[in-house]
Design an enzyme around this catalytic site. Structure first.
Site, PDB file in Angstrom:
ATOM      1  N   LYS A 134       0.849  -1.193   0.000  1.00  0.00           N
ATOM      2  CA  LYS A 134       0.000   0.000   0.000  1.00  0.00           C
ATOM      3  C   LYS A 134       0.877   1.233   0.000  1.00  0.00           C
ATOM      4  O   LYS A 134       2.004   1.128   0.501  1.00  0.00           O
ATOM      5  CB  LYS A 134      -0.972   0.025   1.187  1.00  0.00           C
ATOM      6  CG  LYS A 134      -0.443  -0.408   2.555  1.00  0.00           C
ATOM      7  CD  LYS A 134       0.758   0.219   3.174  1.00  0.00           C
ATOM      8  CE  LYS A 134       0.814   1.672   3.411  1.00  0.00           C
ATOM      9  NZ  LYS A 134       2.069   2.127   4.049  1.00  0.00           N
ATOM     10  N   TYR A 219      -4.543   3.684   6.139  1.00  0.00           N
ATOM     11  CA  TYR A 219      -5.070   2.700   7.105  1.00  0.00           C
ATOM     12  C   TYR A 219      -6.413   3.171   7.653  1.00  0.00           C
ATOM     13  O   TYR A 219      -7.319   2.372   7.890  1.00  0.00           O
ATOM     14  CB  TYR A 219      -4.095   2.517   8.279  1.00  0.00           C
ATOM     15  CG  TYR A 219      -2.891   1.675   7.946  1.00  0.00           C
ATOM     16  CD1 TYR A 219      -2.911   0.293   8.146  1.00  0.00           C
ATOM     17  CD2 TYR A 219      -1.737   2.247   7.437  1.00  0.00           C
ATOM     18  CE1 TYR A 219      -1.807  -0.486   7.842  1.00  0.00           C
ATOM     19  CE2 TYR A 219      -0.624   1.483   7.129  1.00  0.00           C
ATOM     20  CZ  TYR A 219      -0.662   0.115   7.333  1.00  0.00           C
ATOM     21  OH  TYR A 219       0.422  -0.653   7.025  1.00  0.00           O
TER      22      TYR A 219
HETATM   23  P1  NDP Z   1      12.565   1.173   2.158  1.00  0.00           P
HETATM   24  O1  NDP Z   1      13.129   2.469   1.738  1.00  0.00           O
HETATM   25  O2  NDP Z   1      13.030   0.588   3.431  1.00  0.00           O
HETATM   26  O3  NDP Z   1      12.791   0.082   1.025  1.00  0.00           O
HETATM   27  C1  NDP Z   1      12.499   0.316  -0.331  1.00  0.00           C
HETATM   28  C2  NDP Z   1      13.471  -0.506  -1.175  1.00  0.00           C
HETATM   29  O4  NDP Z   1      13.112  -0.316  -2.540  1.00  0.00           O
HETATM   30  C3  NDP Z   1      14.933  -0.072  -1.069  1.00  0.00           C
HETATM   31  O5  NDP Z   1      15.616  -0.655   0.009  1.00  0.00           O
HETATM   32  C4  NDP Z   1      15.487  -0.531  -2.396  1.00  0.00           C
HETATM   33  O6  NDP Z   1      15.765  -1.920  -2.308  1.00  0.00           O
HETATM   34  C5  NDP Z   1      14.291  -0.397  -3.335  1.00  0.00           C
HETATM   35  N1  NDP Z   1      14.387   0.776  -4.211  1.00  0.00           N
HETATM   36  C6  NDP Z   1      14.474   0.747  -5.555  1.00  0.00           C
HETATM   37  N2  NDP Z   1      14.542   1.970  -6.070  1.00  0.00           N
HETATM   38  C7  NDP Z   1      14.527   2.830  -5.030  1.00  0.00           C
HETATM   39  C8  NDP Z   1      14.601   4.246  -4.928  1.00  0.00           C
HETATM   40  N3  NDP Z   1      14.678   5.036  -6.005  1.00  0.00           N
HETATM   41  N4  NDP Z   1      14.569   4.798  -3.688  1.00  0.00           N
HETATM   42  C9  NDP Z   1      14.475   4.031  -2.587  1.00  0.00           C
HETATM   43  N5  NDP Z   1      14.391   2.675  -2.634  1.00  0.00           N
HETATM   44  C10 NDP Z   1      14.429   2.068  -3.844  1.00  0.00           C
HETATM   45  O7  NDP Z   1      10.974   1.371   2.162  1.00  0.00           O
HETATM   46  P2  NDP Z   1       9.922   0.485   2.935  1.00  0.00           P
HETATM   47  O8  NDP Z   1      10.354  -0.930   2.908  1.00  0.00           O
HETATM   48  O9  NDP Z   1       9.643   1.084   4.239  1.00  0.00           O
HETATM   49  O10 NDP Z   1       8.608   0.697   2.033  1.00  0.00           O
HETATM   50  C11 NDP Z   1       8.416  -0.004   0.814  1.00  0.00           C
HETATM   51  C12 NDP Z   1       6.917  -0.123   0.510  1.00  0.00           C
HETATM   52  O11 NDP Z   1       6.305  -0.862   1.560  1.00  0.00           O
HETATM   53  C13 NDP Z   1       6.177   1.208   0.439  1.00  0.00           C
HETATM   54  O12 NDP Z   1       5.201   1.147  -0.559  1.00  0.00           O
HETATM   55  C14 NDP Z   1       5.497   1.326   1.799  1.00  0.00           C
HETATM   56  O13 NDP Z   1       4.319   2.084   1.778  1.00  0.00           O
HETATM   57  C15 NDP Z   1       5.218  -0.127   2.114  1.00  0.00           C
HETATM   58  N6  NDP Z   1       5.170  -0.403   3.542  1.00  0.00           N
HETATM   59  C16 NDP Z   1       4.122  -1.110   4.038  1.00  0.00           C
HETATM   60  C17 NDP Z   1       4.027  -1.380   5.381  1.00  0.00           C
HETATM   61  C18 NDP Z   1       2.895  -2.204   5.882  1.00  0.00           C
HETATM   62  O14 NDP Z   1       2.788  -2.357   7.100  1.00  0.00           O
HETATM   63  N7  NDP Z   1       2.068  -2.770   5.035  1.00  0.00           N
HETATM   64  C19 NDP Z   1       5.010  -0.887   6.324  1.00  0.00           C
HETATM   65  C20 NDP Z   1       6.133  -0.209   5.696  1.00  0.00           C
HETATM   66  C21 NDP Z   1       6.179   0.029   4.365  1.00  0.00           C
HETATM   67  P3  NDP Z   1      17.006  -2.579  -3.101  1.00  0.00           P
HETATM   68  O15 NDP Z   1      18.244  -1.969  -2.492  1.00  0.00           O
HETATM   69  O16 NDP Z   1      16.835  -4.010  -2.795  1.00  0.00           O
HETATM   70  O17 NDP Z   1      16.830  -2.256  -4.541  1.00  0.00           O
END
Ligand code: NDP
Length: 366
Positions: A134, A219
């Site tokens: 989401k 949420y």
């Molecule tokens: P993070 O920043 O921790 O992780 C995102 C990952 O995406 C990065 O580590 C990277 O992984 C990859 N990535 C690729 N391109 C980019 C870019 N341009 N900038 C940043 N990251 C990039 O974010 P979250 O894990 O917190 O969030 C990811 C998704 O999950 C969002 O949509 C958020 O809303 C959702 N979310 C949902 C939650 C829930 O409870 N349902 C809780 C937290 C987040 P790599 O290095 O492997 O390429």
């Protein structure tokens, strides 16, 4: 605290509880043969992907089998931490190679919001089922295109609305459906936190699409819908921007109202600029449910007009979620309210909230 078995027995008489029952029952069943597990690849190995991967260690019906990452140095760590074959890691450029991997059933997109659209559609074209975090997209149009692509490809599209698998939330919905709260009279939902690093993608419109509303306000939107069982017919909203420098590109604090056909109004708020802000209160003419905290990783806590609630908090939400979704995909269990269409409904509401803010708080009809 009630045992999981008590929980199952108490829910046993309710048709509503069936999807949850199957999900819970799965956790007590023998592990299925590997070929009967949903084999999942996570796309974007950030902090939420890590949480999902950790939760999946306890899944019985779903299994993590790979990852897609732009950071090759993560492969060694992920492979050893989660027992995933190094051959099953891909770069974003090589994403389509997943098509030729018969050991992958589904991809779970955990990328920044604005990247969901592209990767869901690319995954669908490969014939893989998709779970997408989401908010499902950063616009209504994108959400519609994602749904259409998955339909065309004949694959499932689920949004990561983990609360629908969480026992306290499930109980709230069960009570409302069973009429135990009477006629719903009001909903109050708020969720927010103080965001840290000013350079993170969440504060950049191009990657996040929006601010607190898209990230955590969603949420409350979803909760107002499951707390009433209705779809809103109007929205009005206002934004408070107390830090226009940090929140130059995205929204900071928003309050909004959602009007439902029955006449019920949900009063909601979200923020990126303070903590201790997380509650869902649903009141009917016969009773109430209050969950607080209501949306975080837990443990969720709550009380009703009958007293304190006490449900199973032994599992991570994502463990329930992934076993539940595996049951739908592999065993044809009915879809819970986490489909792409449900995500689209929330995107339409988000769109209306932004429109209302832009129009100075004007009521927007849906
Ligand atoms: P993070 O920043 O921790 O992780 C995102 C990952 O995406 C990065 O580590 C990277 O992984 C990859 N990535 C690729 N391109 C980019 C870019 N341009 N900038 C940043 N990251 C990039 O974010 P979250 O894990 O917190 O969030 C990811 C998704 O999950 C969002 O949509 C958020 O809303 C959702 N979310 C949902 C939650 C829930 O409870 N349902 C809780 C937290 C987040 P790599 O290095 O492997 O390429």
């Amino acid at each position: 605290m009630k045992s999981r078995r008590d929980f199952l027995l108490e829910l046993g008489g309710s048709a509503f509880s069936l999807p949850l029952l199957s999900s819970l029952a799965s956790t007590e069943a023998q592990a299925l043969a590997p070929d009967k597990q949903l084999r999942v690849v996570l796309v974007g190995l950030g902090s939420y992907a890590e949480r999902v991967a950790t939760a999946m260690k306890d899944c019985k019906k779903a299994r993590l089998v790979g990852g897609v990452t732009g950071t090759p140095s993560k492969i060694d760590t992920w492979s050893s931490k989660f027992g995933v074959d190094k051959a099953n890691f891909y770069s974003y450029k090589d994403f389509e190679k997943l098509k030729d991997n018969p050991d992958v059933d589904a991809v779970y997109v955990t990328l920044p919001n604005s990247m969901h659209h592209e990767y869901v559609i690319r995954a669908a074209k490969m014939g893989k089922h998709v779970i997408c975090e989401k908010p499902m997209s950063v616009s209504v149009k994108q959400a519609e295109e994602m749904i259409a692509a998955c339909k065309k490809a004949g694959v499932k599209l689920y949004i990561g609305y983990r609360m629908h698998f969480e026992p306290y939330t499930r109980e709230l919905i069960r009570m409302r459906k069973a009429g135990e709260l009477g006629k719903i009279m009001h909903v109050n939902a708020y969720f927010g936190f103080k965001s840290g690093d000013p350079n993170q993608w969440r504060l950049k419109k191009a990657l996040a699409g929006g601010g607190a509303l898209m990230d955590v306000g969603i949420y409350c939107i979803n909760a107002a819908r499951y707390a009433t069982g209705e779809e809103p017919v109007w929205i009005s909203a206002e934004e408070a921007k107390t830090d226009p420098v940090k929140f130059k590109e995205v929204d900071e604090t928003i309050t909004w109202q959602m009007g439902f056909p029955s006449g019920v109004i949900a009063s909601c708020a979200t923020t990126y600029n303070f903590n201790n802000f997380e509650r869902l209160y649903v009141v009917g003419d016969k009773g109430f449910v209050e969950l607080s905290p209501a949306y975080g990783y837990g443990p969720i806590k709550g009380r009703t007009h009958k007293g304190e609630m006490s449900w199973d908090t032994s599992k991570m939400h994502q463990t329930w979620q992934m076993d539940g979704l595996a049951d739908c995909i592999l065993n044809g269990k009915p879809d819970p309210n986490v489909t792409g269409e449900e995500g689209l409904k929330d995107m339409k509401i988000i769109d209306a909230i932004y429109k209302s803010i832009a129009a100075g708080g004007k009521k927007i009809m849906l």
